[in-house]
Enzyme design. Sequence first.
Site, short mmCIF file in Angstrom:
data_model
loop_
_atom_site.label_atom_id
_atom_site.label_comp_id
_atom_site.label_asym_id
_atom_site.label_seq_id
_atom_site.Cartn_x
_atom_site.Cartn_y
_atom_site.Cartn_z
N ASP A 1 0.82 -1.21 0.00
CA ASP A 1 0.00 0.00 0.00
C ASP A 1 0.86 1.26 0.00
OD1 ASP A 1 -2.16 -1.65 0.01
OD2 ASP A 1 -2.59 -1.44 2.16
N SER B 1 -18.07 -22.77 -28.57
CA SER B 1 -18.69 -23.49 -27.46
C SER B 1 -18.19 -24.93 -27.56
CB SER B 1 -20.21 -23.43 -27.57
OG SER B 1 -20.60 -23.89 -28.84
N LYS C 1 -12.94 -27.70 -16.26
CA LYS C 1 -13.97 -26.82 -16.85
C LYS C 1 -14.46 -25.90 -15.74
CE LYS C 1 -17.89 -26.70 -19.90
NZ LYS C 1 -18.65 -25.69 -19.15
C1 9MJ Z 1 -13.60 -23.87 -19.30
N1 9MJ Z 1 -14.84 -23.38 -19.22
O1 9MJ Z 1 -12.95 -24.07 -18.30
C2 9MJ Z 1 -12.79 -24.12 -22.71
N2 9MJ Z 1 -13.05 -24.13 -20.61
O2 9MJ Z 1 -12.15 -24.21 -25.00
C3 9MJ Z 1 -11.86 -24.72 -20.89
N3 9MJ Z 1 -13.62 -23.76 -21.75
C4 9MJ Z 1 -13.03 -23.89 -24.11
N4 9MJ Z 1 -11.71 -24.73 -22.20
C5 9MJ Z 1 -12.67 -23.87 -26.20
N5 9MJ Z 1 -11.01 -25.22 -19.97
C6 9MJ Z 1 -13.89 -23.34 -25.99
C7 9MJ Z 1 -14.12 -23.34 -24.65
#
Ligand code: 9MJ
Length: 626
Positions: free
Chosen positions: A61, A106, A157
Amino acid sequence: MTARTQGAQAPASAPARVSPEKLPADASPSARAQWLRDELERNSYLYYVLDAPTIPDAEYDALFRELQALEAEHPELLTTDSPTQRVGGAPLAAFDSVRHRLPMLSLNNGFDDEDVVNFDRRCAQGLGRTASAAPADDLFSAADAAENSVEYACELKFDGLAMSLRYEDGRLVQAATRGDGETGEDVTANVRTIKAIPLKLRGKAPAVLEVRGEVFMYRADFDRLNARQAEAGEKTFVNPRNAAAGSLRQLDPRITAKRPLSFFAYGIGELQGADRPAMHSVMLDGFAELGLPVCTERRVVKGAQGLLSFYREIGERRDQLPYDIDGVVYKVNAIAEQEQLGFVSRAPRFALAHKFPAQEMTTTVEDIEVQVGRTGAITPVARLAPVFVGGVTVTNATLHNEDEIRRKDVHIGDTVIVRRAGDVIPEVVAVVLERRPADARAFVMPTACPVCGSHIEKLEDEAIARCTGGLICAAQRKQALLHFAQRRAMDIEGLGDKVVDQLVDQGIVRTPADLYKLGVAKLAALDRMADKSATNLIAAIETSRETTLNRFIFALGIRHVGEATAKDLARHFGKLDNLLVAGEAALLEVNDVGPVVAQSIANFLGESHNVEVIEQLRAAGVHWPE
Ligand code: 9MJ
């Protein structure tokens, strides 16, 4: 600063973790500003990206304020990538649209082993591997023979919001949401406040680099945010994903700046001035070198078996991860092979999202009943229309206590979001108010225990209501008996939970006094009770008749009366009869007995059935020297 025990990937050439020699104070303002910017960014990177803080907050800070002062004095020194520029500018009227130069893809979803095996087979066939010869009913066939199997990059994911970050000459110039994949919203001002996202890339950055990844919130940050929101009387969020989405949607970046958002990079869009790496996994390593946060929970595997073992391993650890994930993602590792496989409509043929069972689902509340726990705690439970969540069919969810029901505003008939994570008891996280039917009914807390009819009490400073039935409440009886028999109380060896369960469930024993009426024959008839054990148990019960007053008082299981208090009470009153007639005022005179304990004892002795059990025990010959 507290570490989160997650750790994004450190670059192969990790930055020095010690503070460099301080720049001499007589350096030019421009050199000093540059040094301060570098030092602040380096420490942000260590903290937010590598989860390895080096300097105390106060020191950070102080450097930050020095840079702010320097920039105020010399406006010409201000740069767009200065850490002082993260805090958020003026509110926007609306977000601009951004057309993605390369669409944001997607992913196709898979839900079971077969989907994964089929995905692997399609990839292998598309790449002209001999796997096409594998018979359809042979799940793990030649496709997995090492030389033929396809190599994949496996990653998590993340359950957040997809984001595209555009860096030009290493500087963050634009951040855009996914939108429909073609066009998203310009949320640059908000994203600049996310400390895990570098405003300037480290090392040698390409002329143009679009980084794709996920903005999300750590669960611990989410809990802290919600606690803060509740304290300030502001709305709380249902889950980390909603909190992240709500925070990014703010038109005022100063609000976003106060929200603890994070980011993981997992893909690439436009690239100019550098060659695309040959492998997806190498690209992620490259991101880490540039100072971008890349999750370490990733692996390169071969074939369907490799994919499935990654899925299983992560599935087992899902609840221990510090953030929410809704599955894992498989991507063919070689970029040339990705190009060869191409796309079907918007989704790549070379990638698959393998989903975990959803941990949150909506269902309806058919009724709200209360359950009596072993210590008398009354817990309201929602009876639900059956719903498949977290891998099992759920029909009940805890509502914790009356205050929680009021806070979440749960009515009978409501549609609610139910969460079941890991082995934790399912809970109602929120009501979908728009779907409340006209005949929804509010819950009314009963005043009497549904098991024994004793009155329910709720002490002012406690959230939990309790049945006052004590020793006569069936739900509490087992616990009370085990407490009574424990070594430090009446010391009845051999009276464990298996025996107690049977004695109570078969109605043989209701109160501790009933133990002294047991005969060998009754005990020997219990499941898995040998004659010898029955004889020994009867002998242990006999022996327990001779005890001390403090053990006896402790054995009664009065709330807040542990061994030490029981001793104080025995010493103070000398005789049990003196204790039985003592009112709250007299109890307060006992060493270490405060109002809470005094009230608890008075309540216990105020219930006639508790006094009856005490008299029965004395009549059964339980005695002590007085
Ligand atoms: C997520 N949601 O963690 C992709 N994603 O790759 C990962 N999404 C993705 N890859 C191509 N790990 C389109 C979406």
